[in-house]
Scaffold this motif. Structure first.
Motif: not given
Lengths: 247, 279
Positions: B54-60, B244-249
């Motif tokens: 679940n991509w959540q780029w907007y939270r980055v 849990y946003m390991s990809f984005e971070i």
């Protein structure tokens, strides 16, 4: 003439490992004397002249320069080197400094004299070697002959009492040799004590008080130039002269 | 007087074959590059999609900066970056001083000096960085009573000083012997020869590998996150354990490191040009 000895060498030997580069050298250079050392390559003439300002250390025998007993680890060596200038075959100018800075760095950092005073001295000696207009240039922008004249001026700026020349024209193109020799002749005329290793026999004839011929690490012959060139005592010296004077 | 721009009218040299000219042309090269990079990106995104990520780029962005009632504020990642920069600057300065000492010791010609510096080099070069960090933190730290931050600085400084000392040694050895002789013959001491003659000339030999070493240090500084020193990588780990946003971070952290090291490289290439002109 009342000249006192300024370089005194007694029974000096120099070894590189088991190879003996200098064998039982004894020679005296007096104040104001111009000595030219010649001989075939590998005869030890450069090694000898480099011993005079302790760039090489001798293995045995005694060496006194300007009243200083020279030996490895002597505290006096740095003071001695300020009195003894050295001009190298490869010029060895400092490439990161311009000509003026090359001349000033020794007086300022070693002799601790003021910048203004050092610059006056530097410009005086640049005039003396006939390149005052090159003061702001870097060594790489100069010709070989000009670089060697800067190197001579750099030594003079230390107000040295003795000048050593280690084949000063051997790395130069033929058309630049004379401009360097001219400066050296003028220097000889000022009464500077000079020891010159060179194959330039014309120069030797003109300025030398004493000719020294070396072979195989030994001094073979010491004579005034008129005798040396006309009637050398040793056969080997005669051979050497005939080889380099042939053309 | 001949006109150089016209040429003398000789037979033209044959051009390279068509397929070679095609592959070498700029637009084709860019196209190939774009396709390869695009495939890699597409592959990873498609793979992530397949595992139901679940991509959540907007939270980055909130971890980079934020506008609150108090006004503009840097986010956690940027604060972590500042900590990394500070850690690296301190370690690098210490490593440079230590490296210069080791190099001078090695070049001193003293038997003892050479033995000590070679021993130090071999010891440091043959221990993994992670183990060195553990040694400093778990063994030397309690013995000498220093904290985790000091342990990290010392680890990075000691590890990189070994590599930097070799750069110094190579740079100093690159200066011809004649420069030493000229310096000595005007009466300079060894220290004066180094300071005024040898080191200023060595700088241009040392700059490129030293930059490499700086980049290397920035990258290896990430390892101190294993002893939880607050810096960029640690911050990244903390954010992930909260969100849990390991990809984005991890992508963001990687890009931040990349930016820092690129800026370093560009800055030093300017310096190199300056020193090149001075020669």
């Amino acid at each position: 003439m009342n000249r006192h000895p300024i370089i005194e060498v007694r029974n000096l030997d120099k070894f590189y490992g088991t190879f003996q580069a200098l064998k039982d050298i004894s020679i005296t250079v007096h104040q104001g004397e111009r000595v030219v050392i010649c001989g075939p390559s590998g005869s030890g003439k450069s090694t000898l002249i480099r011993c005079f300002n302790a760039l090489e250390t001798h293995s045995s025998g005694s060496l006194t320069v300007d009243g200083v007993d020279v030996f490895e680890g002597s505290k006096e060596i740095r003071r001695l080197r300020q009195e003894v200038g050295m001009v190298f075959q490869q010029f060895n100018l400092f490439p990161h400094l311009n000509v003026l800075e090359n001349l000033m760095i020794g007086p300022i950092k070693v002799r601790k004299i003021s910048r203004a005073q050092a610059e006056r001295t530097a410009r005086k000696y640049l005039d003396r070697v006939h390149i005052p207009e090159q003061a702001e240039k870097y060594p790489a922008q100069l010709s070989g002959g000009q670089q060697q004249r800067v190197a001579i001026a750099r030594s003079l700026c230390m107000e040295t009492r003795i000048m050593l020349f280690d084949e000063p024209t051997s790395a130069l193109d033929p058309e630049m040799i004379n401009e360097v020799l001219d400066v050296m002749v003028e220097l000889a005329d000022t009464g500077m004590t000079m020891v010159v290793v060179t194959h330039e026999m014309g120069f030797a004839r003109k300025v030398a008080d004493t000719m020294v011929f070396m072979e195989d690490g030994r001094i073979v012959e010491v004579a005034p130039p008129d005798m040396f060139f006309t009637a050398p005592a040793s056969e080997r010296c005669r051979m050497f002269l005939s080889q380099i004077l042939e053309h | 007087m001949p006109d150089d721009s016209v040429g003398s009218g000789g037979i033209p040299v044959p051009k390279p074959p068509v397929h070679q000219r095609f592959l070498n042309s700029v637009p084709v090269a860019i196209l190939i590059y774009a396709v390869v990079v695009g495939l890699i990106f597409y592959g990873s995104f498609a793979g992530a999609q397949n595992m139901g990520y679940n991509w959540q780029w907007y939270r980055v962005p909130q971890y980079l900066y934020s506008f609150t009632d108090d006004g503009f504020q840097w986010g956690e990642i940027v604060i972590g970056l500042f900590a990394t920069i500070r850690l690296c600057v301190v370690s690098f300065l210490l490593a440079t001083v230590l490296g210069l000492l080791v190099a001078l010791l090695r070049l001193s010609g003293l038997v003892m000096g050479t033995a000590v510096s070679v021993g130090f080099l071999e010891l440091i070069r043959n221990i993994p960085l992670l183990v060195l960090l553990y040694l400093f933190y778990y063994v030397l730290g309690p013995i000498f009573g220093f904290d985790r931050y000091t342990a990290s600085v010392l680890t990075l400084a000691v590890f990189h000083s070994a590599l930097i000392s070799e750069i110094f040694r190579a740079g100093i050895n690159a200066i011809p012997l004649g420069q030493w002789e000229a310096a000595k013959s005007i009466g300079m001491s060894t220290a004066q020869s180094y300071r005024y003659i040898i080191l200023p000339q060595s700088v241009r030999f040392m700059l490129p590998p030293i930059t490499g070493e700086m980049v290397h240090l920035v990258k290896s500084s990430a390892i101190v996150s294993v002893i939880a020193v607050a810096e960029l990588t640690t911050v990244g780990r903390n954010i992930i354990s909260d969100t849990y946003m390991s990809f984005e971070i991890w992508f963001t952290v990687a890009i931040v490191y990349l930016l820092v090291t690129l800026i370093l490289s560009i800055g030093v290439s300017f310096l190199e040009k300056r020193y090149a002109v001075d020669q």
